[in-house]
Design a protein around this motif. Structure first.
Motif, PDB file in Angstrom:
ATOM      1  N   HIS A  19       0.829  -1.208   0.000  1.00 39.66           N
ATOM      2  CA  HIS A  19       0.000   0.000   0.000  1.00 39.66           C
ATOM      3  C   HIS A  19       0.866   1.262   0.000  1.00 39.66           C
ATOM      4  CE1 HIS A  19      -3.877   2.009   1.779  1.00 39.66           C
ATOM      5  NE2 HIS A  19      -3.643   2.355   0.542  1.00 39.66           N
ATOM      6  N   GLN A  20       2.018   1.188   0.661  1.00 37.60           N
ATOM      7  CA  GLN A  20       2.887   2.359   0.750  1.00 37.60           C
ATOM      8  C   GLN A  20       3.463   2.772  -0.602  1.00 37.60           C
ATOM      9  OE1 GLN A  20       3.792  -0.646   1.972  1.00 37.60           O
ATOM     10  NE2 GLN A  20       5.937  -1.077   1.506  1.00 37.60           N
ATOM     11  N   GLU A  21       3.316   1.917  -1.620  1.00 38.30           N
ATOM     12  CA  GLU A  21       3.882   2.194  -2.939  1.00 38.30           C
ATOM     13  C   GLU A  21       2.858   2.740  -3.940  1.00 38.30           C
ATOM     14  OE1 GLU A  21       7.311  -1.134  -3.410  1.00 38.30           O
ATOM     15  OE2 GLU A  21       5.284  -1.936  -3.215  1.00 38.30           O
ATOM     16  N   TYR A  22       1.618   2.913  -3.513  1.00 35.08           N
ATOM     17  CA  TYR A  22       0.562   3.200  -4.482  1.00 35.08           C
ATOM     18  C   TYR A  22       0.758   4.519  -5.234  1.00 35.08           C
ATOM     19  CZ  TYR A  22      -2.061   6.780  -1.840  1.00 35.08           C
ATOM     20  OH  TYR A  22      -2.454   7.936  -1.224  1.00 35.08           O
ATOM     21  N   THR A  23       1.307   5.545  -4.560  1.00 36.68           N
ATOM     22  CA  THR A  23       1.453   6.840  -5.237  1.00 36.68           C
ATOM     23  C   THR A  23       2.509   6.796  -6.349  1.00 36.68           C
ATOM     24  OG1 THR A  23       3.016   7.586  -3.527  1.00 36.68           O
ATOM     25  CG2 THR A  23       0.694   8.192  -3.254  1.00 36.68           C
ATOM     26  N   GLN A  24       3.320   5.764  -6.387  1.00 35.42           N
ATOM     27  CA  GLN A  24       4.319   5.637  -7.457  1.00 35.42           C
ATOM     28  C   GLN A  24       3.661   5.327  -8.806  1.00 35.42           C
ATOM     29  OE1 GLN A  24       7.320   3.596  -4.282  1.00 35.42           O
ATOM     30  NE2 GLN A  24       7.888   3.288  -6.418  1.00 35.42           N
ATOM     31  N   PHE A  25       2.347   5.057  -8.774  1.00 35.51           N
ATOM     32  CA  PHE A  25       1.628   4.785 -10.021  1.00 35.51           C
ATOM     33  C   PHE A  25       0.981   6.044 -10.608  1.00 35.51           C
ATOM     34  CE2 PHE A  25       2.265   0.523  -8.611  1.00 35.51           C
ATOM     35  CZ  PHE A  25       2.281  -0.237  -9.780  1.00 35.51           C
ATOM     36  N   GLU A  26       1.134   7.181  -9.947  1.00 33.32           N
ATOM     37  CA  GLU A  26       0.599   8.417 -10.526  1.00 33.32           C
ATOM     38  C   GLU A  26       1.234   8.641 -11.899  1.00 33.32           C
ATOM     39  OE1 GLU A  26       0.275  11.885  -8.009  1.00 33.32           O
ATOM     40  OE2 GLU A  26       0.581  10.637  -6.232  1.00 33.32           O
ATOM     41  N   GLY A  27       0.400   8.873 -12.895  1.00 35.00           N
ATOM     42  CA  GLY A  27       0.878   9.033 -14.254  1.00 35.00           C
ATOM     43  C   GLY A  27       0.957   7.737 -15.035  1.00 35.00           C
ATOM     44  N   HIS A  28       0.804   6.614 -14.356  1.00 27.10           N
ATOM     45  CA  HIS A  28       0.799   5.307 -15.018  1.00 27.10           C
ATOM     46  C   HIS A  28      -0.562   5.094 -15.688  1.00 27.10           C
ATOM     47  CE1 HIS A  28       0.695   0.881 -15.325  1.00 27.10           C
ATOM     48  NE2 HIS A  28       2.016   0.902 -15.243  1.00 27.10           N
ATOM     49  N   PRO A  29      -0.636   4.328 -16.774  1.00 28.27           N
ATOM     50  CA  PRO A  29      -1.928   4.071 -17.436  1.00 28.27           C
ATOM     51  C   PRO A  29      -2.993   3.454 -16.523  1.00 28.27           C
ATOM     52  CG  PRO A  29      -0.141   3.440 -18.891  1.00 28.27           C
ATOM     53  CD  PRO A  29       0.500   3.798 -17.572  1.00 28.27           C
ATOM     54  N   LEU A  30      -2.575   2.732 -15.479  1.00 32.82           N
ATOM     55  CA  LEU A  30      -3.558   2.132 -14.570  1.00 32.82           C
ATOM     56  C   LEU A  30      -4.106   3.136 -13.564  1.00 32.82           C
ATOM     57  CD1 LEU A  30      -1.972  -1.371 -13.746  1.00 32.82           C
ATOM     58  CD2 LEU A  30      -3.907  -0.882 -15.258  1.00 32.82           C
ATOM     59  N   TRP A  31      -3.463   4.277 -13.408  1.00 38.10           N
ATOM     60  CA  TRP A  31      -3.883   5.281 -12.416  1.00 38.10           C
ATOM     61  C   TRP A  31      -5.056   6.081 -12.966  1.00 38.10           C
ATOM     62  CZ3 TRP A  31      -2.564   6.313  -7.430  1.00 38.10           C
ATOM     63  CH2 TRP A  31      -2.981   7.537  -6.897  1.00 38.10           C
ATOM     64  N   LEU A  32      -6.197   6.071 -12.255  1.00 38.91           N
ATOM     65  CA  LEU A  32      -7.392   6.752 -12.756  1.00 38.91           C
ATOM     66  C   LEU A  32      -7.961   7.810 -11.815  1.00 38.91           C
ATOM     67  CD1 LEU A  32      -9.496   3.895 -14.463  1.00 38.91           C
ATOM     68  CD2 LEU A  32      -7.834   5.467 -15.499  1.00 38.91           C
ATOM     69  N   GLU A  33      -7.394   8.014 -10.636  1.00 44.05           N
ATOM     70  CA  GLU A  33      -7.943   9.008  -9.708  1.00 44.05           C
ATOM     71  C   GLU A  33      -7.952  10.398 -10.341  1.00 44.05           C
ATOM     72  OE1 GLU A  33      -9.630  11.175  -7.085  1.00 44.05           O
ATOM     73  OE2 GLU A  33      -9.532   9.007  -6.758  1.00 44.05           O
ATOM     74  N   VAL A  34      -9.132  11.039 -10.322  1.00 46.78           N
ATOM     75  CA  VAL A  34      -9.295  12.324 -11.009  1.00 46.78           C
ATOM     76  C   VAL A  34      -8.874  13.523 -10.158  1.00 46.78           C
ATOM     77  CG1 VAL A  34     -11.147  11.421 -12.457  1.00 46.78           C
ATOM     78  CG2 VAL A  34     -11.716  12.548 -10.280  1.00 46.78           C
ATOM     79  N   ASP A  35      -8.795  13.356  -8.829  1.00 46.55           N
ATOM     80  CA  ASP A  35      -8.508  14.464  -7.924  1.00 46.55           C
ATOM     81  C   ASP A  35      -7.034  14.438  -7.523  1.00 46.55           C
ATOM     82  OD1 ASP A  35      -8.351  16.367  -5.955  1.00 46.55           O
ATOM     83  OD2 ASP A  35     -10.004  15.584  -4.744  1.00 46.55           O
ATOM     84  N   ASP A  36      -6.282  15.426  -7.985  1.00 47.97           N
ATOM     85  CA  ASP A  36      -4.853  15.482  -7.676  1.00 47.97           C
ATOM     86  C   ASP A  36      -4.586  15.718  -6.188  1.00 47.97           C
ATOM     87  OD1 ASP A  36      -4.171  15.063 -10.300  1.00 47.97           O
ATOM     88  OD2 ASP A  36      -3.991  17.193 -10.785  1.00 47.97           O
ATOM     89  N   GLY A  37      -5.589  16.177  -5.462  1.00 49.54           N
ATOM     90  CA  GLY A  37      -5.398  16.465  -4.041  1.00 49.54           C
ATOM     91  C   GLY A  37      -5.811  15.336  -3.120  1.00 49.54           C
ATOM     92  N   TYR A  38      -6.360  14.272  -3.678  1.00 46.63           N
ATOM     93  CA  TYR A  38      -6.854  13.168  -2.844  1.00 46.63           C
ATOM     94  C   TYR A  38      -5.770  12.099  -2.709  1.00 46.63           C
ATOM     95  CZ  TYR A  38      -9.704   9.150  -1.413  1.00 46.63           C
ATOM     96  OH  TYR A  38     -10.206   8.045  -0.761  1.00 46.63           O
ATOM     97  N   ARG A  39      -5.016  12.177  -1.604  1.00 45.58           N
ATOM     98  CA  ARG A  39      -3.963  11.214  -1.312  1.00 45.58           C
ATOM     99  C   ARG A  39      -3.928  10.994   0.204  1.00 45.58           C
ATOM    100  NH1 ARG A  39      -4.505  11.857  -5.966  1.00 45.58           N
ATOM    101  NH2 ARG A  39      -2.928  12.200  -7.601  1.00 45.58           N
ATOM    102  N   THR A  40      -3.529   9.816   0.620  1.00 44.73           N
ATOM    103  CA  THR A  40      -3.265   9.541   2.027  1.00 44.73           C
ATOM    104  C   THR A  40      -1.873   8.923   2.128  1.00 44.73           C
ATOM    105  OG1 THR A  40      -4.359   7.372   1.820  1.00 44.73           O
ATOM    106  CG2 THR A  40      -5.688   9.208   2.659  1.00 44.73           C
ATOM    107  N   THR A  41      -1.193   9.153   3.251  1.00 41.64           N
ATOM    108  CA  THR A  41       0.148   8.614   3.449  1.00 41.64           C
ATOM    109  C   THR A  41       0.061   7.243   4.097  1.00 41.64           C
ATOM    110  OG1 THR A  41       1.053  10.835   3.716  1.00 41.64           O
ATOM    111  CG2 THR A  41       2.376   9.004   4.546  1.00 41.64           C
TER     112      THR A  41
END
Length: 219
Positions: free
Chosen positions: A170-192
């Motif tokens: 789970h700690q690695e999920y933000t590394q997929f930002e910009g990847h084709p599988l990443w679909l979250e529309v809100d750039d501000g919605y993240r948790t650490t």
């Protein structure tokens, strides 16, 4: 099982790569409200307006619950809507968090929901990810060797059924930002996140390296 109360259990004996382990089905509530909220989440967060809760699994995400018992971990996922103690997530969607599997500290594997139904467990990737939660976690209640073995079994089992490309923590999920599988529309919605820890991930990856999963994108 007394730990789960009156929940009906049905056990399926499964084989993976020559090993056998029990997967116990203890379904969480998946009523009309949860179906509606799941479809709404997929449409609003991912732009997937197909009136379906189904996913095509491409990855497995490993987690810990930070909750000390199986019963309390199950209760956290069981209801359809978020409890009031998760305002950080409720502002995005009222859909409760969930996972496909829950692994107890003794290594027993529980399936909470169908593997191809969307669960809310990883921002940006729920539409393609199967979630595995582990009871406990953190410095006070580190995950056990039996949980490591159970996760290895589950990864092998899932890789034998689906076209799994990635196995991540789970700690690695933000590394997929910009990847084709990443679909979250809100750039501000993240948790650490810090779960389930890199030591846990390295053990699972080493044991499943024959599947040639793709490396996690560099952050």
């Amino acid at each position: 099982m007394k730990k789960i109360g009156l929940i009906a259990l049905s056990t399926l004996l499964l084989g993976a790569c020559g090993s056998q382990k029990n997967i116990v089905d203890i379904p969480i509530i998946f009523d009309d409200q949860r179906i509606e909220l799941t479809e709404e989440y997929m449409a609003q967060r991912y732009g997937l307006e197909n009136d379906s809760t189904q996913i095509v699994p491409k990855m497995v995400v490993l987690h810990w619950t930070s909750i000390p018992s199986l019963e309390k971990s199950f209760q956290a996922f069981n209801r359809s809507t978020l409890p009031t103690w998760r305002p950080d997530l409720e502002n995005v969607s009222g859909l409760n968090v969930s996972s496909h599997f829950l692994v107890d500290r003794d290594g027993t594997i529980y399936r909470l929901m169908p593997e191809t139904t969307m669960a809310r467990h990883t921002i940006g990737l729920n539409h393609c990810a199967i979630g595995i939660e582990n009871v406990g976690g953190g410095e006070k209640l580190p995950l056990t060797k039996k949980q490591v073995k159970a996760n290895i079994f589950l990864v092998e089992y899932l890789a034998s059924k689906y076209d799994i490309e990635y196995v991540i923590g789970h700690q690695e999920y933000t590394q997929f930002e910009g990847h084709p599988l990443w679909l979250e529309v809100d750039d501000g919605y993240r948790t650490t996140k810090t779960d389930p820890g890199m030591d846990f991930m390295e053990k699972v990856r080493k044991a499943t390296k024959k599947y040639n999963f793709k490396p996690v994108p560099k952050s």
